[in-house]
Write a protein that holds these residues in place. Sequence first.
Motif, PDB file in Angstrom:
ATOM      1  N   ASP A   1      -2.629   6.898   6.567  1.00 59.62           N
ATOM      2  CA  ASP A   1      -3.822   7.124   7.019  1.00 59.62           C
ATOM      3  C   ASP A   1      -3.416   7.521   8.574  1.00 59.62           C
ATOM      4  O   ASP A   1      -2.722   7.353   9.037  1.00 59.62           O
ATOM      5  CB  ASP A   1      -4.660   6.024   6.865  1.00 59.62           C
ATOM      6  N   ALA A   2      -4.638   7.831   9.054  1.00 57.68           N
ATOM      7  CA  ALA A   2      -4.480   8.447  10.689  1.00 57.68           C
ATOM      8  C   ALA A   2      -4.043   7.356  11.500  1.00 57.68           C
ATOM      9  O   ALA A   2      -2.941   7.568  12.114  1.00 57.68           O
ATOM     10  CB  ALA A   2      -6.051   8.850  11.110  1.00 57.68           C
ATOM     11  N   PRO A   3      -4.310   6.092  11.563  1.00 57.64           N
ATOM     12  CA  PRO A   3      -3.949   5.090  12.387  1.00 57.64           C
ATOM     13  C   PRO A   3      -2.502   4.913  11.966  1.00 57.64           C
ATOM     14  O   PRO A   3      -1.476   4.680  12.900  1.00 57.64           O
ATOM     15  CB  PRO A   3      -4.794   3.726  12.105  1.00 57.64           C
TER      16      PRO A   3
ATOM     17  N   SER B   1       0.939  -1.215   0.202  1.00 56.69           N
ATOM     18  CA  SER B   1       0.060   0.061   0.030  1.00 56.69           C
ATOM     19  C   SER B   1       1.057   1.162   0.126  1.00 56.69           C
ATOM     20  O   SER B   1       1.979   1.280   0.178  1.00 56.69           O
ATOM     21  CB  SER B   1      -0.953   0.169   1.308  1.00 56.69           C
ATOM     22  N   ALA B   2       0.323   2.406  -0.259  1.00 54.11           N
ATOM     23  CA  ALA B   2       0.857   3.538  -0.304  1.00 54.11           C
ATOM     24  C   ALA B   2       1.789   3.841   1.130  1.00 54.11           C
ATOM     25  O   ALA B   2       2.890   4.636   1.223  1.00 54.11           O
ATOM     26  CB  ALA B   2       0.286   4.782  -0.811  1.00 54.11           C
ATOM     27  N   GLY B   3       1.061   3.572   1.872  1.00 54.32           N
ATOM     28  CA  GLY B   3       1.412   3.851   3.345  1.00 54.32           C
ATOM     29  C   GLY B   3       2.810   3.017   3.779  1.00 54.32           C
ATOM     30  O   GLY B   3       3.699   3.380   4.471  1.00 54.32           O
ATOM     31  N   GLN B   4       2.505   1.731   3.478  1.00 55.18           N
ATOM     32  CA  GLN B   4       3.732   0.763   3.721  1.00 55.18           C
ATOM     33  C   GLN B   4       4.948   1.159   2.640  1.00 55.18           C
ATOM     34  O   GLN B   4       5.972   1.107   3.253  1.00 55.18           O
ATOM     35  CB  GLN B   4       3.170  -0.600   3.065  1.00 55.18           C
ATOM     36  N   ARG B   5       4.637   1.539   1.478  1.00 52.22           N
ATOM     37  CA  ARG B   5       5.921   2.154   0.861  1.00 52.22           C
ATOM     38  C   ARG B   5       6.499   3.185   1.314  1.00 52.22           C
ATOM     39  O   ARG B   5       7.753   3.416   1.451  1.00 52.22           O
ATOM     40  CB  ARG B   5       5.445   2.719  -0.688  1.00 52.22           C
TER      41      ARG B   5
END
Length: 607
Positions: free
Chosen positions: A530-532, A500-504
Motif C-alpha cells: 500500500d502507499a504508506p 499480509s501481502a505487503g509483509q510477505r
Amino acid sequence: MSGSGRARGTGAADYQRMTRAERRASLRLLGTLLQPYRWQLAGLSIVVVIAQLASVAGPAIIAWGIDNGIPALLEGNATPAVAASVAQIVAALVAGGLMYVFIRWNMTLGQTMLYGLRRRLFLHSQRLDMKFHESYASGRTVARQTSDMDALAQLLNSGLDIMVGSVLQMVFTMVLILTMDLPSGVVMAGLLVPATMLTVWFQKRSSVIYRQIQTNSARLISHFVETVSGIRAVKTYRRQQANGERYEQLAEDHRQSALRSIQLFGIYQPTLRWLSSITIAAVLMVGGFRVLGGELQVGVLIALVLYARRFFQPIDEIANFYNTFQSAVAALEKISGLLAEKPSVTNPQEPVALEKASGEIEFHDVSFRYHDDLPLALQPTSLHVPAGQTVAIVGSTGAGKSTIAKLMARFYDPSNGTITLDGVNLKDLDMETLTQHIVMVTQESYLFSGSVAQNIAIGNPAASREEIRAAAAIIGADTFIDKLPEGFDTDVRAKGGRMSAGQRQLVSFARAFLADPTVLILDEATSSLDAPTEALVQEGLKELLGERTSFIIAHRLSTVMIADRVLVVEGGQIVEDGTPEELIEAGGQFAQLHQAWQDSLSDAEQQ
C-alpha cells in the motif's frame, strides 16, 4: 466416407501405438525399480517356494496320518500318529515363519523402492522448467505422488506373493491331487475350465473399470488441489457453489466407477465360490464311491476335499491381484509419462565458469514465443544494459514486460537470439552459477512453511542470524517482524498466511538482499504494497538496488522514477528508451503515464 473411415482408422491405430508405447515405458520403469534388487527378489522367491511347499504339505500329512497312524494306534503303535502330528506342526511352523520373513523382507524392499521413486519424481518435477509447470496442472502432479504411488505400493507389497506364491500353490496342489488320485484330479481339472473362463471375463472388464477409477480419482484430487490453491479467487468471485457442483460431479463419476467395480466383484466372487462348492461336492462324490469300492483310502479322500477347498483360493487371489496390477500399470504409465518430460531449459554440458560478474546484460536480436502455435510475445529485440544501471520497464498488461524478465532469469530460453551476462551466453552458465548472479523477485512473494528467518535465509543458506537481521533492517522489514509473537522465529505458516501481502513482499526483498546478486529483477514486486508501506520501503529498495544492475517492472511510477533508464514496451517491442526526464520531455507514452500519475497525486492531496 472412405476418407473419414481412414481418418478414424489412423486415429485408432495411433492411439493403440501410443497405448503400447506407454505400456512399454511403464514396464521399463518397473524394470528399473526392480533391477537393483534382483538378487533380493530371487531370495524372496525361494522363501515363497519353501513356504508354499510347507503349506501345501499339510493335507497330505493329514492323509498319511489317518491312513497309517490310526491303524497303527489300533495295534498299539503310536509312532506313525505322533510322527504325523509332529510333521504337521513343523510344516505349519515353517510356513508361518517363512511367511513372517517374507512379509518383513518384502515390505522393507517395497518401501525402499518407493522411497527411491518418490525422490526421483520429486527431484525431476523440480528440474522441469516453467513451460511445463505452467501447462501441467498442479493437481495432476500431486496425484502422481499420492494415489498413483499408493497403487504402485500395493503392487510392490503383494505382487511377488501372488505372482509366485499363489501360482505355486495351484501347481503344487494340482500335482499332489493327480498323484493321490487321478480321477479326482481329472474332475478338478474339468471344473478349472469354467473357473478360468470366468476369471478371464472378470479381468477384461475389471481392467477397464480400474482405469476409470484411477482417472476419476486423479481428476478428483486435481480439482480439490486447484480449488484449495486458488481459494482467494474462489471466495472473491463466490465460486463455492460452482466448484462444489463440479466436485460433486467428479465425486459421482468416481462413485459410479467404484460401484461398477463392486457389481463386477458381486458377480465374480460368488460364482467362483459356487464353482468351488461344486468341485468339493464332485470330488467328495467321486472319491466316496472309490472309497466304497476299496480303490481309495479315507485319509486320501479327506486330503482331496481339503485341497479342493484350497484350489480356487489362488484363482481368486490372482484375479484380485490382476486388478491391483492393472491399477499399478495405469499409475506407472502416468508416472513414467511425467518422468519422460524433458525440460527445454537445461544445464550446459560444459558450463563456463563465471565467479565474478559486473552485471552487463545484452540482448542480441532476441525473440520469444511461449508455444509454437502462438504469436511472438517478444519481437526481435537488441538491448545493451551497462553494469550497475537501474532500468525500469513499463507498459500495458500483456505488452511483454514479464517475458523480458523471465528470459533474463532463464525461466525460458529465447526462441531466437542470445542473452549474455558479461559477454557469456546465459545458456552456457550452469543453473547454480546463474542463480548466484541473477535473482528475480516476483509479485507472488511466495513464503514456505517455517520461520521468518528461514524464509529470508533462502537467499543465502549460510548466512548468520546477524546477517539475516541486518538484511531485514535495511529493507525495513524488521519493524513488523519484531512485533510478531516470536520475532524472527515466528512460523509464517503455509504460503505465509500469517502475514499480509505487503509483509510477505518485504520478506522477499530481504531474501533477495541477502542473496546479493549481480543482477536483480523486480517483477511487479511492489504491487502488493500500500502507499504508506511503499513509501517506507523506498529507502530500503534503494539499498536493495545498490550498485548492482537492476530491472524494475512496475505500474507505479513512484518506483519507476528512481531508475536511471526507462524502457516502454508495447506489443512485444521496446518503443521508448531513455532516462525518465528525457522521456517526459519527449511527450510520448511514458510522458502520458507520468502526467496521469501526477494528476492522481494531486487528486489525492485535494481529498
